[in-house]
Design an enzyme around this catalytic site. Structure first.
Site, PDB file in Angstrom:
ATOM      1  NE  ARG A  69       4.900  -2.117  -9.882  1.00 28.36           N
ATOM      2  CZ  ARG A  69       5.371  -1.562  -8.772  1.00 28.36           C
ATOM      3  NH1 ARG A  69       6.266  -0.590  -8.843  1.00 28.36           N
ATOM      4  NH2 ARG A  69       4.963  -1.960  -7.587  1.00 28.36           N
ATOM      5  CG  HIS A 115       0.339  -2.082  -5.193  1.00 28.98           C
ATOM      6  ND1 HIS A 115       0.885  -3.277  -5.611  1.00 28.98           N
ATOM      7  CD2 HIS A 115       1.391  -1.333  -4.730  1.00 28.98           C
ATOM      8  CE1 HIS A 115       2.205  -3.255  -5.422  1.00 28.98           C
ATOM      9  NE2 HIS A 115       2.527  -2.089  -4.886  1.00 28.98           N
ATOM     10  CD  GLN A 121       2.849  -2.146  -0.232  1.00 29.92           C
ATOM     11  OE1 GLN A 121       3.735  -2.111  -1.066  1.00 29.92           O
ATOM     12  NE2 GLN A 121       3.103  -2.282   1.061  1.00 29.92           N
ATOM     13  CG  ASP A 131       1.008   5.608  -1.863  1.00 20.51           C
ATOM     14  OD1 ASP A 131       2.254   5.741  -1.825  1.00 20.51           O
ATOM     15  OD2 ASP A 131       0.424   4.964  -2.757  1.00 20.51           O
ATOM     16  CB  CYS A 145       3.028   1.034  -0.108  1.00 25.41           C
ATOM     17  SG  CYS A 145       2.838   2.377  -1.297  1.00 25.41           S
ATOM     18  NE  ARG A 190       4.734  -5.839  -2.054  1.00 27.36           N
ATOM     19  CZ  ARG A 190       4.949  -5.035  -3.093  1.00 27.36           C
ATOM     20  NH1 ARG A 190       5.284  -3.774  -2.896  1.00 27.36           N
ATOM     21  NH2 ARG A 190       4.769  -5.467  -4.339  1.00 27.36           N
TER      22      ARG A 190
HETATM   23  N1   CP Z   1       5.509  -0.332  -2.782  1.00 28.04           N
HETATM   24  C1   CP Z   1       5.947  -0.702  -3.990  1.00 28.04           C
HETATM   25  O1   CP Z   1       5.236  -1.317  -4.790  1.00 28.04           O
HETATM   26  O2   CP Z   1       7.260  -0.380  -4.213  1.00 28.04           O
HETATM   27  P1   CP Z   1       7.982  -0.408  -5.624  1.00 28.04           P
HETATM   28  O3   CP Z   1       7.308   0.590  -6.518  1.00 28.04           O
HETATM   29  O4   CP Z   1       9.420  -0.046  -5.312  1.00 28.04           O
HETATM   30  O5   CP Z   1       7.864  -1.805  -6.193  1.00 28.04           O
END
Ligand code: CP
Length: 308
Positions: A107, A134, A137, A225, A266, A294
């Site tokens: 990430r 992303h 997700q 979001d 998400c 996830r």
């Molecule tokens: N939705 C998501 O990626 O959550 P986090 O940022 O907690 O990993």
């Protein structure tokens, strides 16, 4: 080498196989304790590195638990604590990590970082979120939609608010899974036109509609979001809130969607900003199924990357 960098860069048949395998694996371990291993251990003997240059709850825990359920060992690394955060190049980091681990999930901020990691690693790399996309997700979101309502092909998905990285991966998915997608939000926060054009070229009906009520008319799925993403400056907060307030998902907006429409987010959410608590906790919300999925979707992604 099979990376999982983005939904628009992955073969549509492979994406479908990932979703189907995720659903099957979820069903196969129903009712077991979270820490119990799967019957199949396709990642036994493998080491998985999970690198985070941004905060995370879901991605961190779901990848870690999922890899262990498949038999792998894991290590969670903070980018700031690595030499990566002190001048070592991404290319050298990729080459070094490839001597220790079998799979890298990262990430990060800039998309170029993950692309460079993938270019120089000799093990598969998974995109765990960049400023631009992303994909993991949205694989979980497709799995979630289909387990509640059946095939997503031909359905109408409406995104309310900021055309951010999560929205971008939804647009990629529209092109690959064959559903219609409407973005409703302010012009200043539109999704990238290139992503819209690409999905349209793949046959998806992608619409931009400024009026939120009109946009959600008859929708099968309403998604939103946070209004300020991790890479957005806090100084833009007030401007963003002012632009996005008309796109809040609330009971009034949901009443314009199809009666059996689902709501997704998400997470993490800012309750009563982009979505009201009444919708988040209401009967149409599947937000915690999304969070759980996830785990299942990413297990199938890891298997796809390792070919096991
Ligand atoms: N939705 C998501 O990626 O959550 P986090 O940022 O907690 O990993």
């Amino acid at each position: 080498m099979t990376h999982f960098l983005d939904i628009n860069k992955t073969d549509a048949a492979a994406l479908r196989a990932i979703i189907d395998q995720a659903a099957a694996m979820k069903q196969a371990r129903a009712g077991r304790p979270r820490g119990a291993p799967d019957d199949e251990q396709p990642l036994a003997g493998r080491m998985v590195a999970l690198i985070f240059e941004k905060p995370s709850t879901r991605t961190r825990v779901s990848f870690d638990v999922g890899a262990r359920q498949l038999g792998a060992q894991t290590m969670v690394l903070s980018g700031a604590d690595m030499q990566l955060g002190h001048g070592e190049t991404i290319a050298d980091t990729a080459r070094v990590l490839s001597r220790y681990v079998d799979l890298i999930m990262m990430r990060t901020f800039e998309e170029d970082t993950i692309l460079e990691m993938a270019e120089h690693a000799s093990v598969p790399v998974i995109n765990g979120l960049t400023n631009r996309t992303h994909p993991c997700q949205i694989m979980a979101d497709i799995l979630t939609y289909e387990e509640h309502r059946g095939p997503i092909r031909g359905k109408r998905v409406v995104w309310c608010g900021d055309g951010n990285n999560v929205c971008a991966s939804f647009i990629h998915a529209a092109g690959q899974f064959g559903f219609d997608f409407t973005f409703t939000g302010p012009e200043q926060l539109d999704p990238e036109p290139g992503f819209v054009d690409e999905a349209r070229a793949r046959g998806a009906d992608i619409r931009i509609e400024r009026d939120a009520m009109r946009a959600v008319e008859g929708a099968d799925l309403v998604v939103t979001d946070t209004w300020v993403s991790m890479h957005d400056s806090q100084s833009s907060r007030e401007r963003r809130h002012n632009l996005l307030r008309p796109y809040q998902v609330n009971d009034e907006l949901m009443s314009h969607a199809a009666p059996d429409a689902l709501f997704m987010h998400c997470l993490p959410a800012h309750r009563d900003e982009e979505v009201t608590s009444s919708v988040m906790d209401g009967p149409q919300s599947v937000i915690f199924d999304e969070a759980e999925n996830r785990l299942h979707a990413q297990k199938a992604i890891m298997r796809y990357c390792l070919g096991v």
